[in-house]
Design an enzyme around this catalytic site. Structure first.
Site, short mmCIF file in Angstrom:
data_model
loop_
_atom_site.label_atom_id
_atom_site.label_comp_id
_atom_site.label_asym_id
_atom_site.label_seq_id
_atom_site.Cartn_x
_atom_site.Cartn_y
_atom_site.Cartn_z
N PRO A 226 -19.57 -43.87 22.42
CA PRO A 226 -20.39 -44.97 22.95
C PRO A 226 -20.58 -46.01 21.85
O PRO A 226 -20.92 -45.66 20.72
CB PRO A 226 -21.73 -44.29 23.28
CG PRO A 226 -21.74 -43.02 22.49
CD PRO A 226 -20.32 -42.62 22.25
N ASN B 96 -17.18 -36.10 15.39
CA ASN B 96 -17.10 -37.57 15.39
C ASN B 96 -17.33 -38.09 13.97
O ASN B 96 -18.09 -37.51 13.21
CB ASN B 96 -18.15 -38.15 16.35
CG ASN B 96 -18.33 -39.64 16.20
OD1 ASN B 96 -19.40 -40.12 15.85
ND2 ASN B 96 -17.28 -40.41 16.46
N GLY B 97 -16.66 -39.21 13.67
CA GLY B 97 -16.90 -39.91 12.40
C GLY B 97 -15.65 -40.04 11.56
O GLY B 97 -15.09 -39.04 11.10
N GLY B 98 -15.17 -41.29 11.42
CA GLY B 98 -14.11 -41.58 10.45
C GLY B 98 -12.72 -41.12 10.83
O GLY B 98 -11.81 -41.15 9.99
N GLY C 79 -14.45 -43.61 17.54
CA GLY C 79 -15.17 -44.85 17.85
C GLY C 79 -14.41 -46.07 17.41
O GLY C 79 -13.53 -46.58 18.12
N ARG C 80 -14.68 -46.55 16.20
CA ARG C 80 -14.15 -47.84 15.75
C ARG C 80 -12.65 -47.97 15.84
O ARG C 80 -12.13 -49.01 16.24
CB ARG C 80 -14.64 -48.11 14.31
CG ARG C 80 -16.12 -48.40 14.27
CD ARG C 80 -16.67 -48.28 12.87
NE ARG C 80 -16.71 -46.89 12.43
CZ ARG C 80 -17.23 -46.48 11.28
NH1 ARG C 80 -17.71 -47.38 10.45
NH2 ARG C 80 -17.24 -45.20 10.95
N CYS D 71 -28.42 -42.67 16.70
CA CYS D 71 -28.49 -44.07 16.28
C CYS D 71 -29.64 -44.27 15.29
O CYS D 71 -30.77 -43.90 15.57
CB CYS D 71 -28.69 -44.95 17.51
SG CYS D 71 -28.84 -46.68 17.07
C1 LIG Z 1 -20.47 -51.52 17.34
C2 LIG Z 1 -20.95 -50.08 17.40
C3 LIG Z 1 -21.92 -49.74 18.31
C4 LIG Z 1 -22.36 -48.40 18.41
N1 LIG Z 1 -23.25 -48.07 19.40
C5 LIG Z 1 -23.57 -46.76 19.60
C6 LIG Z 1 -24.33 -46.34 20.73
O1 LIG Z 1 -24.71 -47.14 21.59
N2 LIG Z 1 -24.62 -45.03 20.84
C7 LIG Z 1 -24.19 -44.09 19.92
O2 LIG Z 1 -24.47 -42.89 20.07
N3 LIG Z 1 -23.46 -44.46 18.86
C8 LIG Z 1 -23.12 -45.76 18.70
N4 LIG Z 1 -22.28 -46.11 17.67
C9 LIG Z 1 -21.77 -45.06 16.76
C10 LIG Z 1 -20.44 -44.50 17.32
O3 LIG Z 1 -20.64 -43.90 18.58
C11 LIG Z 1 -19.84 -43.47 16.35
O4 LIG Z 1 -20.72 -42.38 16.24
C12 LIG Z 1 -19.59 -44.04 14.96
O5 LIG Z 1 -18.97 -45.30 15.02
C13 LIG Z 1 -18.74 -43.08 14.12
O6 LIG Z 1 -17.48 -42.88 14.73
P1 LIG Z 1 -16.15 -43.66 14.18
O7 LIG Z 1 -16.10 -43.44 12.70
O8 LIG Z 1 -15.01 -43.03 14.90
O9 LIG Z 1 -16.34 -45.10 14.50
C14 LIG Z 1 -21.83 -47.42 17.55
C15 LIG Z 1 -20.84 -47.79 16.63
C16 LIG Z 1 -20.39 -49.10 16.56
C17 LIG Z 1 -19.29 -49.46 15.58
#
Ligand SMILES: Cc1cc2nc3c(=O)[nH]c(=O)nc-3n(C[C@H](O)[C@H](O)[C@H](O)COP(=O)(O)O)c2cc1C
Length: 279
Positions: A24, A219-221, A241-242, A108
């Site tokens: 999300p 999740n993460g990175g 995510g990203r 969050c």
């Molecule tokens: C722009 C943005 C908005 C996010 N909004 C939410 C959110 O609404 N709810 C949530 O649980 N995490 C949110 N996250 C965190 C991501 O869900 C995820 O946990 C985090 O980016 C780490 O994963 P990644 O390294 O694959 O990006 C957000 C991340 C980004 C970059």
């Protein structure tokens, strides 16, 4: 809804397979982005942006937060809130709107949400989280899941997340999505909170060993499908995510490499045409 490439995405009557999901992300995982993803992968589980209980129960036109296209299945609604009664009502709304899962955001770190007792700060209030998870499960029949961190601030020990998961699991929740870093509640922006606290994947792997009956999603990175494969040797699923937003082409490998099916697209040009046909 069948896509231009002739594929009907996995629908809600199928048991959810959480091997690969897109996290999300506020203002990023909007419906248009999610429809775009469906031109690249039919199996990926999609999460909405977080929707607060206030927006659903007190806002104007709450139905706009529950709108999605049929092709987005399988799709989960993420909720933000801490009041058990409100979360129960919203979980019911999620089910009525046809979502395949409803998830509570306990990850969050933003100041804005902390003031309303939403997000990662709830890790310090496990009893509130348990009440919420019970109320949500009592109000709907779709799976209720939780997304959280491995600890808060300077809590460095593995036992923090182990005890949190063990405690929440007593409510019957089976699926835990674990962002493998701490949330620092004061002094770091949400963006810094996704970059500065170190990733501790081994904590999440240990959770799967300690709670083999639970579904543990990491999740993460994580940036490549190869990294997802490596993670799947330790946990049940990977949430990205990203990288899924900045480099969506990686999603074209997911159905084939992670789910053992046929890839939907073989080249970017066809993928782009398939998306254009939906617009
Ligand atoms: C722009 C943005 C908005 C996010 N909004 C939410 C959110 O609404 N709810 C949530 O649980 N995490 C949110 N996250 C965190 C991501 O869900 C995820 O946990 C985090 O980016 C780490 O994963 P990644 O390294 O694959 O990006 C957000 C991340 C980004 C970059």
């Amino acid at each position: 809804m069948p896509l231009d490439n002739g594929v009907t995405p996995v629908n809600s009557s199928t048991k959810l397979d959480r091997r690969f999901s897109i996290a999300p992300m506020m203002e990023w995982t909007t419906s248009d982005y999610r429809v775009f993803v469906r031109t690249l992968s039919k199996n990926t589980l999609l999460y909405t942006e977080m929707v607060t209980t206030g927006a659903l129960l007190q806002g104007n036109h709450p139905e706009r937060f529950l709108r999605y296209d049929g092709c987005e299945h399988p799709i989960a609604l993420q909720l933000g809130g801490s009041d058990a009664i409100a979360l129960g009502k919203c979980a019911k709304m999620a089910e009525q709107a046809g979502f395949d899962e409803v998830n509570l955001n306990v990850g969050c770190p933003s100041d804005r949400v902390q003031n309303s007792l939403i997000g990662a700060c709830l890790m310090a209030h496990p009893d509130k989280v348990k009440d919420a998870m019970r109320a949500m499960q009592d109000s709907c029949t779709i799976p209720v899941t939780i997304k959280h961190r491995i600890g808060l601030d300077d809590q460095e020990e593995y036992s923090v997340v182990r005890d949190f998961v063990g405690d929440i699991a007593t409510t019957g929740v089976k699926t835990f999505i674990v962002h493998a870093r701490n949330a620092i509640l004061a002094g770091l922006s949400p963006k810094e909170n996704r970059e500065i606290p170190p990733l501790k994947y081994h904590y999440v792997h240990q959770l799967k060993k300690d709670f083999p009956e639970l579904e543990i999603i990491i999740n993460g990175g994580i940036k490549t499908v190869e990294e997802c494969q490596e993670q799947l040797a330790h946990v049940d699923g990977v949430m990205v995510g990203r990288e899924a937003y900045h480099n969506p082409w990686i999603l074209s490998q997911v159905d084939n490499v992670l789910f053992g099916g046929q890839p939907l697209v073989h080249d970017r040009y066809r993928g782009a045409r398939s998306f254009r046909s939906l617009c």
